[in-house]
Write an enzyme that holds these catalytic residues in place. Structure first.
Site, PDB file in Angstrom:
ATOM      1  N   TRP A 103       2.432 -10.105   8.704  1.00 54.92           N
ATOM      2  CA  TRP A 103       3.511 -10.011   7.721  1.00 54.92           C
ATOM      3  C   TRP A 103       4.111 -11.380   7.434  1.00 54.92           C
ATOM      4  CZ3 TRP A 103       3.322  -6.249   4.615  1.00 54.92           C
ATOM      5  CH2 TRP A 103       2.828  -5.013   5.036  1.00 54.92           C
ATOM      6  N   ASP A 173      13.052 -11.356   8.189  1.00 55.01           N
ATOM      7  CA  ASP A 173      12.453 -10.077   7.813  1.00 55.01           C
ATOM      8  C   ASP A 173      12.547  -9.175   9.037  1.00 55.01           C
ATOM      9  OD1 ASP A 173      10.908  -7.891   7.204  1.00 55.01           O
ATOM     10  OD2 ASP A 173       9.080  -9.012   6.755  1.00 55.01           O
ATOM     11  N   LYS A 197      11.281   2.308   8.586  1.00 57.52           N
ATOM     12  CA  LYS A 197      11.016   2.271  10.031  1.00 57.52           C
ATOM     13  C   LYS A 197      12.221   2.830  10.793  1.00 57.52           C
ATOM     14  CE  LYS A 197       7.719  -0.820   8.800  1.00 57.52           C
ATOM     15  NZ  LYS A 197       6.267  -0.674   8.840  1.00 57.52           N
TER      16      LYS A 197
END
Length: 362
Positions: A103, A173, A197
């Site tokens: 990511w 992030d 999430k």
């Protein structure tokens, strides 16, 4: 509801049962108004109350200091990969990134489309199985910001603490570990997270941004990609993802009811500890590839002796009500995502299954 699966999906992921039941209760008619919240105007008093309350709940639970805005945006964290350099990477400046996994790499590749990028630290040589030491982070002198990915969902490595970046804004992030533990938000210029999430369902991305960063932004950026516009309009410039924000509201209330982030963190460490113990005490039958000092409490990655045995493991877990334990297609192996809403009982059931599977196949 004993027929609920043991849900270890990486995202969209488990939601608290109490939240789902409350949403079910209010689905057709929201608070006596004769309509679902999905049917009402985002300009209505009923929706604005939910919208503003959700911001306040997040401020309280995450201990967000004054001087920060909360924005509800769309497009997931992947859109943030572009919005950040678009807004903050001005000519003559450099976007600095810590490369910790898949990511972080996506964020870097997107930033390169808009300006110069510097890698402040990297764990690529360690195959992303270890978070770089904070002392190894080297900031470019012209840094516009330093971007970190707090938890790499695919590889299963997580920052245990964050660098002090001085006058350079730290951007995080936190898509896969936001609200899993207390964080000193004041260390960050900006934090962002896709909801799917720990915050709620997919469809909304939460941005927590220091108001100072929103001064003198380029006016040439498309309107919908400007943080300044969303801030001035309280994230109501266009129709927001109403139902997703409503669900975030319910999840935040659930976190409060659990006792807040200190309790949530304790629970998460106990849950992940059950599975890590099954790995560590297996005598090598299970292998946890991530350095112990970088292990994630959200995404537990592990391997077996060969792929055939891993396939057998997956098949048997699915037959026993477990879902989502196959590793990401880019790395293979196995992964258990133990987000806030995954119950202790599910983690205990998995740890017990792992022990039994080893006895039968070791």
């Amino acid at each position: 509801m004993g027929n609920r699966a043991y849900n270890f999906n990486a995202g969209p992921a488990a939601l608290p049962l109490e939240v789902l039941q409350k949403a079910q209760e209010e689905l057709v008619e929201f608070k006596g108004i004769g309509m679902s919240i999905m049917e009402i105007s985002h300009r209505s008093a009923e929706y604005e109350q939910v919208h503003n309350e959700t911001q306040q709940l997040l401020k309280q639970i995450f201990s967000i200091p004054d001087g920060y805005q909360i924005q509800f945006l769309q497009g997931g964290a992947s859109t943030q990969f572009a919005m950040i350099p678009l807004n903050f990477l001005k000519p003559g400046k450099v976007g600095s990134y810590v490369l910790t996994g898949a990511w972080a790499e996506k964020a870097i590749q997107e930033a390169k489309l808009f300006g110069e990028v510097a890698i402040a630290a990297s764990s690529q040589e360690q195959k992303f199985m270890k978070i770089p030491d904070l002392s190894d982070i080297s900031l470019h002198p012209d840094s516009a910001y330093l971007h970190v990915t707090s938890n790499e969902t695919i590889e299963g490595a997580q920052f245990q603490s964050y660098p002090d970046t001085g006058n350079v804004p730290l951007i995080g992030d936190m898509s896969s570990d936001i609200l899993s533990r207390p964080v000193d938000v004041s260390k960050f210029g900006m934090i962002y997270a896709g909801a799917q999430k720990n915050l709620g369902p997919s469809g909304v991305t939460v941005v927590i941004v220091k108001e100072d960063l929103l001064q003198d932004l380029p006016k040439t950026i498309p309107t919908m990609l400007r943080y300044e516009i969303h801030g001035k309009n309280n994230s109501l410039y266009n129709t927001p993802p109403v139902y997703s924000i409503y669900m975030v509201n319910l999840v935040l209330k659930w976190i409060q009811e659990q006792g807040g982030l200190a309790v949530i963190e304790k629970n998460n460490l106990e849950k992940s500890g059950l599975i890590y113990s099954a790995i560590d005490q297996s005598g090598g039958f299970y292998r946890g590839p991530v350095d112990k000092g970088s292990r994630s409490s959200m995404n537990i990655t592990f391997r077996l002796q060969d792929e055939e045995l891993e396939k057998k493991f997956i098949k048997e877990t699915e037959q026993n009500g477990f879902v989502g334990l196959k590793g990401h297609r880019s790395v293979g192996g196995l992964r258990a995502s133990t987000y806030n809403a995954v119950p202790y009982a599910s983690c205990k059931a998995l740890a017990d299954f792992m022990t039994d599977f080893q006895k039968r196949n070791g």
